[in-house]
Write a protein that holds these residues in place. Sequence first.
Motif, PDB file in Angstrom:
ATOM      1  N   PHE A 174      23.226  94.900  75.180  1.00 36.57           N
ATOM      2  CA  PHE A 174      22.083  95.547  75.806  1.00 36.57           C
ATOM      3  C   PHE A 174      21.516  94.775  76.992  1.00 36.57           C
ATOM      4  O   PHE A 174      20.659  95.279  77.709  1.00 36.57           O
ATOM      5  CB  PHE A 174      21.033  95.888  74.753  1.00 36.57           C
ATOM      6  CG  PHE A 174      21.519  96.954  73.810  1.00 36.57           C
ATOM      7  CD1 PHE A 174      21.719  98.250  74.255  1.00 36.57           C
ATOM      8  CD2 PHE A 174      21.843  96.649  72.495  1.00 36.57           C
ATOM      9  CE1 PHE A 174      22.205  99.236  73.401  1.00 36.57           C
ATOM     10  CE2 PHE A 174      22.327  97.634  71.636  1.00 36.57           C
ATOM     11  CZ  PHE A 174      22.511  98.929  72.089  1.00 36.57           C
ATOM     12  N   SER A 175      22.039  93.580  77.245  1.00 39.04           N
ATOM     13  CA  SER A 175      21.624  92.858  78.454  1.00 39.04           C
ATOM     14  C   SER A 175      22.413  93.307  79.679  1.00 39.04           C
ATOM     15  O   SER A 175      22.062  92.971  80.801  1.00 39.04           O
ATOM     16  CB  SER A 175      21.777  91.343  78.264  1.00 39.04           C
ATOM     17  OG  SER A 175      23.134  90.962  78.312  1.00 39.04           O
ATOM     18  N   ILE A 176      23.470  94.079  79.452  1.00 40.81           N
ATOM     19  CA  ILE A 176      24.303  94.554  80.574  1.00 40.81           C
ATOM     20  C   ILE A 176      24.312  96.077  80.672  1.00 40.81           C
ATOM     21  O   ILE A 176      25.258  96.676  81.156  1.00 40.81           O
ATOM     22  CB  ILE A 176      25.742  93.985  80.480  1.00 40.81           C
ATOM     23  CG1 ILE A 176      26.372  94.290  79.127  1.00 40.81           C
ATOM     24  CG2 ILE A 176      25.750  92.500  80.782  1.00 40.81           C
ATOM     25  CD1 ILE A 176      27.823  93.843  78.985  1.00 40.81           C
ATOM     26  N   VAL A 177      23.229  96.696  80.236  1.00 33.94           N
ATOM     27  CA  VAL A 177      23.110  98.156  80.338  1.00 33.94           C
ATOM     28  C   VAL A 177      22.807  98.576  81.773  1.00 33.94           C
ATOM     29  O   VAL A 177      23.464  99.452  82.330  1.00 33.94           O
ATOM     30  CB  VAL A 177      22.022  98.704  79.383  1.00 33.94           C
ATOM     31  CG1 VAL A 177      21.719 100.166  79.676  1.00 33.94           C
ATOM     32  CG2 VAL A 177      22.448  98.529  77.943  1.00 33.94           C
ATOM     33  N   ASN A 178      21.834  97.955  82.397  1.00 32.24           N
ATOM     34  CA  ASN A 178      21.392  98.380  83.723  1.00 32.24           C
ATOM     35  C   ASN A 178      22.125  97.717  84.872  1.00 32.24           C
ATOM     36  O   ASN A 178      22.086  98.210  85.990  1.00 32.24           O
ATOM     37  CB  ASN A 178      19.885  98.111  83.882  1.00 32.24           C
ATOM     38  CG  ASN A 178      19.081  98.956  82.919  1.00 32.24           C
ATOM     39  OD1 ASN A 178      19.375 100.120  82.696  1.00 32.24           O
ATOM     40  ND2 ASN A 178      18.077  98.353  82.326  1.00 32.24           N
ATOM     41  N   GLN A 179      22.768  96.603  84.604  1.00 37.77           N
ATOM     42  CA  GLN A 179      23.397  95.845  85.680  1.00 37.77           C
ATOM     43  C   GLN A 179      24.582  95.073  85.113  1.00 37.77           C
ATOM     44  O   GLN A 179      24.489  94.485  84.038  1.00 37.77           O
ATOM     45  CB  GLN A 179      22.363  94.870  86.260  1.00 37.77           C
ATOM     46  CG  GLN A 179      22.873  93.949  87.313  1.00 37.77           C
ATOM     47  CD  GLN A 179      21.783  92.977  87.754  1.00 37.77           C
ATOM     48  OE1 GLN A 179      20.636  93.071  87.340  1.00 37.77           O
ATOM     49  NE2 GLN A 179      22.149  92.052  88.604  1.00 37.77           N
TER      50      GLN A 179
END
Length: 113
Positions: free
Chosen positions: A32-37
Motif C-alpha cells: 500500500f506504499s506503492i499504490v499512488n506512485q
Amino acid sequence: MPKVTPLGLRKYNIDQMILKELSDLESRTILFSIVNQSKLPSQISFENKIPSSTVYKKLSTLESLGLIRVEKIELINRQKSKFYRSNIREAEICIKKFEPIIHLIQNNVITKT
C-alpha cells in the motif's frame, strides 16, 4: 466431499498465499506504499523502515502473486533499477463456511511521466 482437481488445488494455494501476504504487516505496508506512485526498493525500505533484504523478498513474492508489477526500469548509476507499483488499491477478505473470499480492487491510478 467434492473431488479436488489440480486446477482447483492450484487456485486454493494461490488464494492461501495471497491471504498470507495480505495478513503480513510488512507485505501490506509495502503493497500500500506503492499504490499512488511507483518506487524503488530502496525508497520503500527507507520510507517504511523495513530492512532492504526483507523488501526485496517481499517484492519478489508480491510480484509472483500478481499483486504488484514493475512499472518502469531506469538506468541509475549504471545499474538497471526497477520501480514497483501496486496492482491493487484495496483488499477485502470475507470468510464464509471456513473458506476465505478475497476481493481485490484494481489500482486505476494513472501514471504521470
